[in-house]
Design an enzyme around this catalytic site. Structure first.
Site, mmCIF file in Angstrom:
data_model
loop_
_atom_site.group_PDB
_atom_site.id
_atom_site.type_symbol
_atom_site.label_atom_id
_atom_site.label_comp_id
_atom_site.label_asym_id
_atom_site.label_seq_id
_atom_site.Cartn_x
_atom_site.Cartn_y
_atom_site.Cartn_z
ATOM 1 N N ARG A 1 29.202 83.926 80.988
ATOM 2 C CA ARG A 1 28.738 83.030 79.923
ATOM 3 C C ARG A 1 28.133 83.779 78.740
ATOM 4 N NH1 ARG A 1 24.988 79.888 84.036
ATOM 5 N NH2 ARG A 1 24.678 82.096 84.565
ATOM 6 N N ASP B 1 27.564 88.573 83.158
ATOM 7 C CA ASP B 1 27.699 87.117 83.276
ATOM 8 C C ASP B 1 28.798 86.581 82.341
ATOM 9 O OD1 ASP B 1 27.180 84.241 82.903
ATOM 10 O OD2 ASP B 1 25.337 84.619 84.036
ATOM 11 N N CYS C 1 24.692 91.685 79.975
ATOM 12 C CA CYS C 1 24.950 91.300 81.364
ATOM 13 C C CYS C 1 26.435 90.961 81.543
ATOM 14 C CB CYS C 1 24.092 90.087 81.728
ATOM 15 S SG CYS C 1 24.260 89.604 83.469
ATOM 16 N N HIS D 1 19.711 87.748 79.132
ATOM 17 C CA HIS D 1 19.849 86.295 78.948
ATOM 18 C C HIS D 1 18.983 85.556 79.954
ATOM 19 C CE1 HIS D 1 22.625 85.338 82.402
ATOM 20 N NE2 HIS D 1 22.776 86.643 82.352
ATOM 21 N N CYS E 1 19.456 84.363 84.231
ATOM 22 C CA CYS E 1 20.304 85.451 84.729
ATOM 23 C C CYS E 1 20.233 85.478 86.261
ATOM 24 C CB CYS E 1 19.826 86.785 84.149
ATOM 25 S SG CYS E 1 20.777 88.211 84.719
HETATM 26 CO CO CO Z 1 22.866 87.903 83.930
#
Ligand code: CO
Length: 201
Positions: free
Chosen positions: A46, A44, A42, A98, A101
């Site tokens: 993080r 993301d 992803c 994750h 998400c």
């Molecule tokens: Co995500």
């Protein structure tokens, strides 16, 4: 306009610290890359691929998009898989989703966000494929399961690409792994989707 000079400063410190430990690191790496892993994860912030598995530059070929989706007609993702499998000859493809998400949550809650809603349709499709399993859950549990089921479906999608099918037909040793990362504790979980590649119980 605020410039980003602090990032260049951080970059110089980072490069110097690596060179201090291994003076030839960058010159060796500039000659070739030979990663054994393709990471599809992803976008993301993080969930940074190399940091999570603590691997240096040169070890992981990476493709990231919102909610780690592998769409059969996404030329961007297919080109990455093609290059990784046919040219770099990676041995492992990791689909890493994750928990928590935002893409999964938006799809589950039917939020209207604009253009991205079309991308998230793929997640809604995953929800539709597994409607029975999801119907008995709600809240966090439901969202966590959808994160896992999404990884499962993306592992299937990767396995069904002509690239992976042909590579396997030609004898390539290629494992496809489905993992989920917890941003709450930094720990990866192997969903053991590919029987040959279960890393933990
Ligand atoms: Co995500």
């Amino acid at each position: 306009m605020k410039n980003l000079s602090h990032l260049f400063e951080k970059n110089r410190v980072w490069a110097a610290s690596i060179k201090e430990r291994d003076p030839e690191f960058f010159s060796d790496l500039s000659k070739q890359q030979a990663p054994e892993i393709l990471w599809i994860g992803c976008s993301d912030s993080r969930v940074p691929a190399n940091q999570i598995i603590d691997l240096p530059p040169g070890e992981v070929f990476v493709h990231r998009n919102i909610a780690n989706v592998v769409v059969h007609t996404d030329l961007n993702c297919l080109s990455v898989i093609h290059f990784a499998v046919d040219v770099l000859k990676v041995k492992h493809i990791i689909i890493c989703g994750h928990y928590d998400c935002g893409g999964i949550r938006a799809a589950m809650e039917d939020m209207e966000l604009g253009l991205i809603d079309n991308w998230l349709r793929h997640i809604k499709d995953v929800g539709r494929f597994h409607a029975e399993k999801l119907a008995v859950l709600d809240g966090q549990e439901k969202q966590d399961l959808l994160c896992e089921l999404n990884v499962l479906e993306q592992v299937r999608n990767v396995s069904n690409t002509t690239i992976v099918k042909n590579a396997r037909k030609n004898g390539a040793e290629l494992s496809i792994h489905g993992w989920v990362y917890s941003i709450k504790n930094g720990i990866l979980k192997d969903l053991c989707i590919d029987n040959t590649s279960c890393e933990e119980s």
